[in-house]
Design an enzyme around this catalytic site. Structure first.
Site, short mmCIF file in Angstrom:
data_model
loop_
_atom_site.label_atom_id
_atom_site.label_comp_id
_atom_site.label_asym_id
_atom_site.label_seq_id
_atom_site.Cartn_x
_atom_site.Cartn_y
_atom_site.Cartn_z
CE LYS A 105 -4.47 0.93 0.27
NZ LYS A 105 -5.60 0.05 -0.09
N GLY A 217 -20.44 6.93 2.92
CA GLY A 217 -19.42 7.20 1.92
C GLY A 217 -20.03 7.35 0.54
N GLY A 219 -17.77 7.89 -2.34
CA GLY A 219 -16.57 7.97 -3.18
C GLY A 219 -16.46 6.78 -4.12
CG ASN A 220 -12.55 5.67 -5.83
OD1 ASN A 220 -12.95 6.48 -6.67
ND2 ASN A 220 -11.29 5.60 -5.46
CB ALA A 221 -16.35 1.88 -2.12
#
Ligand code: GLU
Length: 420
Positions: A105, A217, A219-221
């Site tokens: 990461k 959330g 965002g991307n998910a």
């Protein structure tokens, strides 16, 4: 102990599974720490021509099963402990999915909301100048994560290709289609989670068509989870939040309206004609399913008791602390662990890398079918491992079952390679 240090949390989870499965001591010791941790100061030219120093990280947790794989986060609160934890979780994620990678990461301490596109591009290119010698399609392969995008992957790939003197598309995944990204990668994290939800709801006896869902959330998910849950199952999303707060509506929320509110005001919290809620209140909502899809440490011993849902679907990395995990388990809530639920992202990243290496590209349909097969297999592996331990009169939670599968695989490879 600082209970919210994500790296300590990852070690607590690991120790618990190691004890249940009786993991070899030497293998356990190797797997408790990352193999390589690098921190660098990254100089970046800013819009006023000043130079600002950013702190960046790249951690290779384990590469026994293949090159390191894992995203890069751009986050104001990034620190070495979050990056180490996330690299550990990537190791278990790729092992559970049984794809030929280790885990790694990266991260940069920065606030992308204060930066313009030129500064973001400069930072992305400078990250590669700093860390490029550690990266590559056979060594360590980054991807998007919190506040990083396909565009950022494109800049990074371009910079890396300049460094090595030839195009190297397989050194990074989550790229735009124009730069040989994969069909289906953009919403694959959320889609993989939907396949898990489909299987888990059968076990939990939940009819998804009539289910009420709350998501943390956007965002991307979280954004894609919202649209997919509606599209695939017709469920009603009654609440959603982002980092500025959110909204609740018993009748359900509208996707287009949320998108527009975010575009116009920067946050979905300004969505009109719905009750305003905080991120804390989201977890107390009367919903059948809760999907944490933001960041780590959101469900803790402080709020786990207040959860009314039957399923917690962990689309974020590390959203549930170990104490909260045990509370949910005692309450018989199905808590589907992060590195199972959100593995769709890295699985399609794997497909992208395979396509880049071969120069032969698949259709969206092929990607979805292959993704579904892997997700469903991983889910069944976890449930069967739970059953196996139950037969030995030991009831274990889903996360420990997932850990046991991952640890068995990584340990077996390390053993056959002669690492212990
Ligand atoms: N950042 C995503 C994750 O945490 C995707 C990683 C990847 O595609 O390598 O799983």
């Amino acid at each position: 102990m600082d209970e919210l240090n994500p790296f300590l949390i990852s070690q607590i989870q690991l120790d618990k599974a190691a004890e249940i499965m009786n993991l070899d001591k030497a293998a356990h010791a190797i797997l408790r720490e990352p193999m390589r941790t690098v921190e660098m100061q990254i100089p970046v030219k800013m819009r006023d021509n000043s130079t600002k120093l950013f702190t960046g990280f790249r951690v290779l947790y384990n590469n026994a099963r293949g090159p390191g794989k894992g995203g890069i986060r751009f986050h104001p609160q990034e620190n070495i402990n979050t990056v180490k934890a996330l690299s550990a979780w990537m190791t278990w994620k790729t092992a559970l999915a049984n794809i030929p990678y280790g885990g790694s990461k990266g991260g940069v301490v920065c606030d992308t909301k204060q930066m313009n596109d030129i500064e973001l591009e400069n930072l992305s290119r400078q990250y590669i100048r700093s860390f490029g010698s550690l990266l590559g399609p056979k060594t360590d392969i980054p991807a998007p994560d919190v506040y990083t995008t396909p565009q950022i992957m494109a800049w990074m790939d371009d910079e890396y290709s300049k460094l090595v003197g030839h195009n190297e598309f397989g050194m990074i995944t989550g790229k735009p289609l124009e730069l040989w990204g994969s069909e289906g990668r953009f919403d694959s994290t959320a889609l993989g989670g939907m396949y898990v939800l489909r299987e888990l709801s059968k076990l939990a006896g939940i009819d998804l068509k009539n289910a009420k869902i709350a998501i943390q959330g956007f965002g991307n998910a979280g954004n894609f989870a919202f649209s997919l849950v509606k599209k695939l199952f017709g469920s009603r999303i009654v609440a959603i939040t982002d980092s500025s707060g959110g909204v609740y509506s018993e009748q359900g929320l509208d996707y287009e309206k949320l998108q527009n509110t975010k575009k116009q005001t920067g946050t979905i919290a300004n969505y009109e004609n719905a009750e305003k809620i905080t991120n804390e209140q989201l977890f107390e909502i009367d919903a059948d399913i809760i999907i944490p899809a933001a960041i780590e440490n959101q469900i803790t011993k402080q709020n786990a008791d207040k959860i009314k849902a039957k399923i917690v679907l962990e689309l974020a990395n590390g959203p549930v602390t170990p104490e909260a995990n045990d509370i949910l388990f005692e309450k018989n809530i199905y808590d589907a662990p992060d590195f199972l639920v959100n593995s769709g992202g890295v699985i399609v990243s794997y497909f992208e890398w395979v396509q880049n290496i071969n120069g032969y590209y698949w259709t969206e349909d092929e990607v979805y079918k292959k993704l579904d097969a892997i997700m469903t297999k991983s889910f069944n592996d976890v449930i069967n491992t739970q059953k196996k331990y139950q037969d030995k009169s030991r009831k274990i939670d889903m996360r420990s079952a997932a850990y046991i599968i991952a640890l068995e695989r990584v340990a077996a490879t390390m053993k056959i390679r002669g690492w212990y």
